[in-house]
Write an enzyme that holds these catalytic residues in place. Structure first.
Site, PDB file in Angstrom:
ATOM      1  N   THR A 149    -119.563  22.417   1.905  1.00 46.74           N
ATOM      2  CA  THR A 149    -120.667  22.086   2.053  1.00 46.74           C
ATOM      3  C   THR A 149    -120.857  20.376   1.413  1.00 46.74           C
ATOM      4  O   THR A 149    -120.568  20.328   0.886  1.00 46.74           O
ATOM      5  CB  THR A 149    -121.734  22.874   1.818  1.00 46.74           C
ATOM      6  OG1 THR A 149    -121.221  24.175   2.002  1.00 46.74           O
ATOM      7  CG2 THR A 149    -123.290  22.983   2.024  1.00 46.74           C
ATOM      8  N   THR A 200    -122.653  24.696  -3.637  1.00 45.96           N
ATOM      9  CA  THR A 200    -121.270  24.304  -2.407  1.00 45.96           C
ATOM     10  C   THR A 200    -120.428  25.495  -3.553  1.00 45.96           C
ATOM     11  O   THR A 200    -120.272  25.448  -4.771  1.00 45.96           O
ATOM     12  CB  THR A 200    -120.657  23.189  -2.329  1.00 45.96           C
ATOM     13  OG1 THR A 200    -120.058  22.843  -1.475  1.00 45.96           O
ATOM     14  CG2 THR A 200    -119.595  22.387  -3.976  1.00 45.96           C
TER      15      THR A 200
END
Length: 315
Positions: A149, A200
């Site tokens: 991400t 993330t």
């Protein structure tokens, strides 16, 4: 003072862009959205935007979020298909009084009504990798271990802060699966009076700790960004291992209202990028955990060469 911090080395070029904008008095909102959009548009990053890897039905579903630290406005989309820049749609949603988080067809209808760019997000490279994995393991599809991400936290010269995230989520995920990235307090959180954080990794585990909010809460108590990241990540990691015997990948970055930053991770060689008024040239750092602390060093040129070569095509 200004600053911006982002997950993963793939954010390097976009932080060059954001840094130039912040030097010339861009708002945190514009700088962070521009930077995330640049990552979304690059086709060789297999976990974000155009070129993102598909779900098990060979469809690219994207999640994104935006938060304004001045007024705590939030916008998010989940499972949106065939739109080029979900982060821009998320910011538009943050400007509405209600209906700030839309998913699937609802998000797509909103994006279409507001004339955001339609685009087939499945590239030939992503399709090729999908077909390779099907051949290798036709009977059982397993989500790809990498789920990088892009998440950023930004501070501008006026003291305003903003954060944004974008991802295609787990490779070969179930259709409709949403991770932590668009979930307020888990994948992102920012308050201009305190600071912001973004995460993330394996969203299912990050959501169990409301990790980004927890980091901001710890900063509010007076802890530094680094202390806050360490405490939040290692406490959650330990709790999950105690209760569930294992913890998924968890990495976070944070920045406070004064431009101080921090990072923590439970994986090997987590990379992130920082640019500030004091050091305007974006620097890539590598983080590793050791005895409940995070060891951080500047990435070598060879490490960066290998990183970008690995993500430059289908292996």
């Amino acid at each position: 003072m200004w600053g911006i911090i982002a997950t993963w080395s793939m954010s390097l070029d976009s932080l060059n862009t954001a840094g130039r904008e912040l030097i010339f008095d861009s708002t945190a909102s514009d700088a962070v959205v521009t930077a995330v959009k640049q990552v979304e548009d690059f086709p060789f990053y297999k976990s974000v935007g155009y070129g993102g890897l598909p779900n098990e039905e060979k469809e690219v579903e994207l999640d994104a979020a935006y938060m304004d630290g001045d007024n705590l406005s939030i916008g998010a989309v989940g499972g949106i298909k065939d739109f080029a820049n979900p982060v821009m749609i998320a910011r538009e949603l943050s400007r509405k009084k209600v209906n700030n988080f839309l998913v699937g067809s609802g998000a797509e209808k909103f994006a279409s009504a507001h004339e955001f760019q339609r685009k087939n997000m499945l590239t030939k490279k992503a399709k090729k990798l999908y077909e390779q994995k099907i051949k290798e393991n036709a009977k059982k599809l397993t989500p790809y271990a990498g789920h990088d991400t892009v998440g950023m936290v930004c501070l501008d010269k006026t003291g305003s802060m903003a954060t944004a995230t974008s991802t295609s989520g787990l490779f070969m995920k179930k259709a409709g699966r949403i991770g932590d990235s668009p979930i307020p307090g888990s994948g992102f959180y920012v308050d201009s009076q305190i600071g912001g954080a973004t995460a993330t990794g394996l969203g299912e585990d990050i959501m169990k700790g409301c990790l980004s909010f927890e980091i901001v809460r710890l900063m509010k108590e007076g802890k530094s960004p680094q202390e806050s990241c360490n405490q939040a990540v290692f406490q959650l990691n330990g709790q999950l291992k105690k209760l569930r015997t294992e913890a998924g990948d968890i990495s976070v970055v944070a920045m406070d209202k004064d431009g101080h930053w921090g990072c923590a991770t439970n994986i090997k060689d987590f990379s992130f990028v920082v640019a500030t008024a004091e050091n305007p040239t974006p620097t890539v750092y590598i983080a590793n955990s050791h005895n409940m602390e995070t060891e951080i060093k500047v990435a070598s040129k060879q490490w960066l060469t290998n990183y970008f070569a690995e993500r430059g095509g289908v292996n």
